[in-house]
Motif scaffolding. Structure first.
Motif, PDB file in Angstrom:
ATOM      1  N   ILE A 247       0.817  -1.214   0.000  1.00 29.66           N
ATOM      2  CA  ILE A 247       0.000   0.000   0.000  1.00 29.66           C
ATOM      3  C   ILE A 247       0.848   1.261   0.000  1.00 29.66           C
ATOM      4  O   ILE A 247       0.392   2.336  -0.414  1.00 29.66           O
ATOM      5  N   ASN A 248       2.113   1.165   0.417  1.00 32.37           N
ATOM      6  CA  ASN A 248       2.970   2.349   0.458  1.00 32.37           C
ATOM      7  C   ASN A 248       3.176   2.965  -0.916  1.00 32.37           C
ATOM      8  O   ASN A 248       3.526   4.142  -1.032  1.00 32.37           O
ATOM      9  N   ALA A 249       2.947   2.164  -1.956  1.00 33.15           N
ATOM     10  CA  ALA A 249       3.080   2.692  -3.315  1.00 33.15           C
ATOM     11  C   ALA A 249       2.054   3.777  -3.603  1.00 33.15           C
ATOM     12  O   ALA A 249       2.248   4.605  -4.508  1.00 33.15           O
TER      13      ALA A 249
ATOM     14  N   LEU B 107       9.231   2.985  -1.328  1.00 37.08           N
ATOM     15  CA  LEU B 107       8.241   2.262  -0.531  1.00 37.08           C
ATOM     16  C   LEU B 107       8.569   2.259   0.959  1.00 37.08           C
ATOM     17  O   LEU B 107       7.716   1.913   1.786  1.00 37.08           O
ATOM     18  N   ASP B 108       9.793   2.634   1.293  1.00 36.70           N
ATOM     19  CA  ASP B 108      10.200   2.635   2.691  1.00 36.70           C
ATOM     20  C   ASP B 108      10.087   4.011   3.349  1.00 36.70           C
ATOM     21  O   ASP B 108      10.504   4.195   4.492  1.00 36.70           O
ATOM     22  N   GLU B 109       9.531   4.965   2.637  1.00 37.73           N
ATOM     23  CA  GLU B 109       9.371   6.293   3.217  1.00 37.73           C
ATOM     24  C   GLU B 109       8.442   6.223   4.430  1.00 37.73           C
ATOM     25  O   GLU B 109       7.413   5.541   4.389  1.00 37.73           O
TER      26      GLU B 109
ATOM     27  N   THR C  19       6.775  -0.684   9.531  1.00 34.28           N
ATOM     28  CA  THR C  19       7.020  -0.923  10.960  1.00 34.28           C
ATOM     29  C   THR C  19       7.142   0.385  11.739  1.00 34.28           C
ATOM     30  O   THR C  19       7.166   0.373  12.964  1.00 34.28           O
ATOM     31  N   THR C  20       7.210   1.503  11.014  1.00 26.63           N
ATOM     32  CA  THR C  20       7.203   2.819  11.649  1.00 26.63           C
ATOM     33  C   THR C  20       5.909   3.519  11.256  1.00 26.63           C
ATOM     34  O   THR C  20       5.692   3.818  10.078  1.00 26.63           O
TER      35      THR C  20
END
Length: 379
Positions: free
Chosen positions: A11-13, A20-22, A48-49
């Motif tokens: 979903i981060n996309a 994606l790790d932002e 995870t954050t």
């Protein structure tokens, strides 16, 4: 769009497809799929954050969703999972919740109204936050098993209404906490109509100094009551905890010697199959602060009533603990000193215990203290 909808991938996309790790931003997924009744597969939520309100209500009302995505975060943020799967009436498969660091309202209302949910996830956290589990499983009418709740120190409203209206729940979990907080157990099992067995004991002996200005109870006459008035306060730790648990047959032992305002208020209201409650309080008086009493005076004046301090200080802790006037088989077992304390004011105070008090002997009290290793400390 008609038919079933399945969503795959990270979903981060949606908020940054190039990274994606932002870190998530506040409210990034808030209500994203709200009431999407055709959604039957949810996207991955690998972050995870987290951020405040990041997944608040994201899948609420997705009535076709049967399986929730994994939630790997171990440190939570304010309202991050608040109302996340509320009213997902087909949800049967829920994720592990490994977080050990909670935040205010993090799990509040998370699975409320998930009427197909049978088993709750484990909740390993031992350090809680205000409202963290409040109404988490509200109206999960198929829930048969409650998770262990190992926390020894509670926070304000942490378990408030957590299992309310879970009509298939048969046994309440043990609650080992020794340090309580405002309304921490308030209405926790309210209307759990299938609940038969409670925990053996609620071991806390220091019930916390709380505020109690519950409108309508200042003079033994609730006719002027202003229960919904914003000035009316009831922070009692066990307030309404088992109210309307109509199948409950066993009550936990209540070992505290010193009570606090509102502590047992409406705790066993309408528990019509409950026959025995053990209360080890040495007397039923509690100290009402001048500020609380002055508020009751103000409320009474506004609603054409009277305020009586003696009434408050003897009734505040146990006001309407029973409130089942048609139940004559219920007995409250209390020390002789508490009965004497009560009877000394009997002209005011017949509506709570009525004639249902019995003396518990000192030998029985000593046996309970030894059996459960109860330790009393001075407040």
């Amino acid at each position: 769009m008609s038919g079933k909808i399945s969503i795959s991938g990270n979903i981060n996309a949606v908020w940054n497809y190039t990274n994606l790790d932002e870190p998530l931003k506040e409210y990034c997924g808030y209500s994203m799929f709200l009431n999407c009744t055709s959604l039957n597969k949810a996207p991955e939520l690998p972050s995870t954050t987290l951020a405040n309100n990041c997944y608040n209500s994201i899948f609420s009302g997705c009535t076709s969703l049967t399986k929730a995505p994994k939630l790997p975060a171990t440190t939570l943020t304010n309202s991050c999972y608040d109302t996340m799967f509320a009213s997902c009436t087909s949800l049967t498969n829920v994720p592990e919740l490994p977080a050990m660091i909670l935040a205010e309202r993090c799990y509040q209302n998370m699975f409320a109204g998930c009427t197909s949910l049978v088993t709750a996830p484990e909740l390993p956290a031992t350090t809680l936050a205000n409202y963290c589990y409040s109404t988490m499983f509200l109206s999960c009418t198929s829930l048969t098993t409650a998770p262990k709740l190992p926390a020894m120190k509670l926070s304000d409203m942490c378990y408030y209404g957590m299992f309310a209206y879970c009509s298939s729940l048969k046994t309440a979990p043990e609650l080992p906490a020794l340090i309580l907080a405002k309304n921490c157990y308030g209405f926790m099992f309210q209307n759990c109509s299938g609940l038969i067995t409670s925990m053996e004991i609620l071991p806390a002996t220091d019930l916390l100094e709380t505020n109690w200005t519950m409108a309508g109870y200042g003079n033994g006459n609730s006719n002027y009551g202003a229960v919904n008035d914003s000035r009316a306060v009831d922070e009692g730790v066990y307030r309404g905890m088992f109210a309307f648990c109509t199948s409950l047959t066993t009550a936990p032992i209540l070992p505290a010697k010193q009570l606090s305002p509102g502590c047992y208020n409406t705790m066993f209201t309408n528990c019509k199959n409950l026959t025995k409650v053990i209360i080890l309080a040495e007397n039923l008086h509690v100290n009402i602060s001048d500020e609380s009493f002055n508020t009751v005076v103000e409320l009474a004046n506004d609603y054409n009533g009277q305020a009586n301090r003696d009434w408050m200080e003897l009734n505040a802790a146990v006001c309407w603990i029973d409130h089942s006037r048609n139940v004559t088989t219920r007995k409250f077992y209390v020390p002789e000193s508490a009965i004497n304390d009560w009877n000394s004011q009997s002209t005011y105070f017949t509506h709570v215990f009525s004639d249902n008090m019995e003396i518990i002997s000192q030998e029985e009290i000593d046996n309970i203290i030894r059996q459960y290793n109860i330790v009393y400390t001075k407040r």
